[in-house]
Design a protein around this motif. Structure first.
Motif, PDB file in Angstrom:
ATOM      1  N   GLY A 171       0.821  -1.202   0.000  1.00 30.48           N
ATOM      2  CA  GLY A 171       0.000   0.000   0.000  1.00 30.48           C
ATOM      3  C   GLY A 171       0.857   1.255   0.000  1.00 30.48           C
ATOM      4  N   SER A 175     -10.226  -3.800   0.144  1.00 28.45           N
ATOM      5  CA  SER A 175      -9.838  -2.400  -0.051  1.00 28.45           C
ATOM      6  C   SER A 175     -10.955  -1.432   0.302  1.00 28.45           C
ATOM      7  CB  SER A 175      -9.398  -2.162  -1.500  1.00 28.45           C
ATOM      8  OG  SER A 175      -8.243  -2.928  -1.802  1.00 28.45           O
ATOM      9  N   ASN A 225      -3.477   5.564   0.123  1.00 25.82           N
ATOM     10  CA  ASN A 225      -4.627   4.705   0.421  1.00 25.82           C
ATOM     11  C   ASN A 225      -5.619   5.389   1.353  1.00 25.82           C
ATOM     12  OD1 ASN A 225      -2.714   1.586   0.568  1.00 25.82           O
ATOM     13  ND2 ASN A 225      -3.504   2.714  -1.168  1.00 25.82           N
TER      14      ASN A 225
END
Length: 227
Positions: A46, A209, A50
């Protein structure tokens, strides 16, 4: 009904609806003098970006940018190494804001380095609330397909996780909270996320996610850290 009376009734109805607006609705502030700075810790492969959606929502709820730190690190390295870097980042955030504690909000593997920090590097004295969104706290079989040091840490039964979960899974004074989804295909089994001593919540059917952008998860996280 005559027009003036109808208008008056409609006005009363609108005011009644407004009075039932939920906490944190648009135009309201949820930041308080007792609120702590928030350190966001991303997961495997990541990045700090994010957290753009969640951090933006905090700002819309009047949280100052100075209290929202989207941290980035090398997610291929061992989580114990990341924990040492995290300790330094927490100290920098506390120094910059003058706060005595931080709230740590993590996604996926980001929960592991921060738990190591809390358990072994005196981090529990600096964390007020710790949040794990879809964290492989007891390992995940998807880590069997990658081979970085951090992947070995995430494997079910790894030495890292065995030590991390030995004894008290939620040490010290922080308030621990986790969120897990029955539709998260990256964390297997689902039960991996929950910790003894934490407040463990099941979300709606969202993907791995989606924890980063789901509005309901955001509101619950915000209210949890803003106790």
């Amino acid at each position: 009904m005559r027009k003036p009376a109808l208008v008056a009734c409609l006005a009363v109805a609108v005011l009644a609806l407004l009075s039932w607006a939920p906490a944190g609705a648009a135009g309201t502030s949820t930041f308080r003098s007792t609120s702590h700075p928030v350190l966001f810790v991303h997961g495997y492969n990541g990045s700090a970006a994010n957290w753009d959606t969640m951090a933006s929502r905090f700002r819309n709820d009047d949280w100052p940018a100075s209290h929202l730190r989207q941290w980035q690190y090398d997610s291929q390295q061992a989580n114990a190494t990341t924990a040492q870097e995290l300790a330094a980042e927490v100290d920098r955030l506390l120094a910059a804001t003058g706060a005595s504690k931080v709230d740590v909000v993590t996604h996926s593997m980001g929960g592991l380095s921060s738990r190591h920090y809390a358990k072994y590097l005196d981090g529990s004295a600096r964390i007020d609330t710790w949040v794990s969104l879809a964290g492989p706290n007891h390992g995940t079989d998807t880590a069997n397909t990658c081979f970085d040091a951090s992947c070995y840490d995430m494997r079910i039964g790894s030495d890292f996780l065995t030590a991390l979960n030995s004894g008290d899974e939620t040490p010290g004074s922080p308030r621990y909270a986790t969120w897990w989804s029955p539709c998260d295909t990256f964390i297997n089994p689902d039960s991996s996320v929950s910790l003894d001593g934490a407040t463990n919540r099941q979300t709606a059917c969202i993907g791995h996610s989606a924890f980063l952008t789901d509005a309901t998860v955001y509101a619950q996280v915000r209210d949890t850290i803003n106790h």
